[in-house]
Design an enzyme around this catalytic site. Structure first.
Site: not given
Length: 340
Positions: A106, A133, A136, A229, A270, A315
């Site tokens: 990440r 991502h 996700q 987001d 998210c 997730r």
């Protein structure tokens, strides 16, 4: 075998059938977890978790998922190893690949996760970069499928900053899966041409509709899900005042919810979200711009239509499915993919 020893660096690493399998497998693993049925597909494996960026959901999800699968996760933060500082990414990849069975990354640069995959000789999973991502996305479309029972004929309207990794991933993943994606963003914050072109190529095959506009009310019409987001991403060097002023008309609120024309539209985010003033940064920005919330209002965020915490919990199940499928030597009948 479609998955074993494969990395998941961006959505196009897998086709529609394979992404659908991961979504359905995640739903299955969630059911096993809820029924307390063990599923140690990765017993004896060791997983390296590389984090250049801080994280709540990604770190927690990979840690718990690995443990549930019987693997040992080892967290390696940016201050713990020499990645890119005293040791090249390539050299680091070779060292970690000789000791670990899989690597999560990440961070910022997509090229780093690509190099880790090329030189480690073990599966590498992208926990987030500035470009994509992918983990996700499995959770997001899993949440959509759980709520409606199908992805067929569904539409997600994403509003806000349309140039970030989440918008990129939604656009391309939806196009692959046949889920229509509408993006409402100011002209200066709409997806880049190369992302649009990629999405349009997949949409031509799947039948998904790609609609990008600066007219937020047009974008949300008929949407089954509204997605947003944060407006200021980690490590992004921007004029915060300019960014927030241009995005305030794209806030998800009760008025915008009504513009979908549907009573069952769900809310996705998210996280983290600036929906109130209970964080240092949220309070600072709210006071500076004289607004109670930024990208989503508190009433909508906490409403019964909001599925953001189900999405967050998913997730872990999504990441578990990805790791198990690519590292667990699972038997997946070829007939499954032929039927899709």
């Amino acid at each position: 075998m479609h998955f074993q020893e494969k990395s998941f660096l961006k959505e196009i690493d897998f086709n529609a059938s394979e992404l659908t399998y991961l979504i359905d497998f995640a739903i299955h693993l969630k059911a096993l977890k809820q029924q307390h049925i063990p599923h140690p597909y990765l017993a004896g494996k060791n997983i390296a978790l590389l984090f250049e960026k801080t994280s709540t959901r990604t770190r927690s999800a990979f840690t718990v998922a690995a443990s549930d699968l019987g693997a040992h996760p080892e967290f390696l933060g940016k201050e713990d190893i020499q990645l890119g500082k005293k040791e090249s990414v390539s050299d680091t990849a070779k060292v970690l690949g000789s000791m670990f069975d899989g690597i999560e990354f990440r961070g910022f640069d997509q090229q780093v996760v690509e190099r880790l995959a090329a030189d480690s000789n073990v599966p590498v999973w992208n926990g987030l970069t500035d470009s994509w991502h992918p983990t996700q996305m499995i959770a997001d479309f899993m949440t959509l499928k759980e709520q409606f029972g199908t992805l067929a004929d569904k539409t997600i309207a994403y509003v806000g900053d349309g140039r970030n990794n989440v918008a990129n991933s939604l656009l391309v993943t939806g196009a692959i899966l046949g889920v229509s994606i509408h993006i409402a963003a100011p002209a200066s914050l709409q997806p880049e041409k190369w992302v649009r072109k990629l999405a349009e190529q997949y949409a031509n095959e799947s039948g998904a509709t790609i609609f990008i506009t600066d007219q937020v009310e047009e974008a949300v019409k008929g949407a089954d899900a509204l997605y947003t987001d944060v407006w200021v991403s980690m490590g992004e060097e921007i004029d915060v005042t300019e960014r927030i002023n241009v995005l305030l008309p794209y806030q998800i609120n009760a008025s915008l919810m009504k513009k979908t024309g549907k009573a069952d539209t769900i809310i996705l985010h998210c996280l983290p979200a600036f929906h109130d003033q209970q964080t240092v940064m949220g309070k600072q920005l709210a006071e500076q711009f004289q607004v109670p919330a930024l990208e989503i209002t508190d009433d909508v965020f906490k409403s019964e239509r909001s599925k953001v915490f189900e999405q967050a919990g998913n997730r872990m199940h999504a990441i578990k499915a990805i790791m198990a499928a690519t590292l667990g030597n699972l038997f997946i009948p070829t007939s499954f993919f032929e039927q899709k």
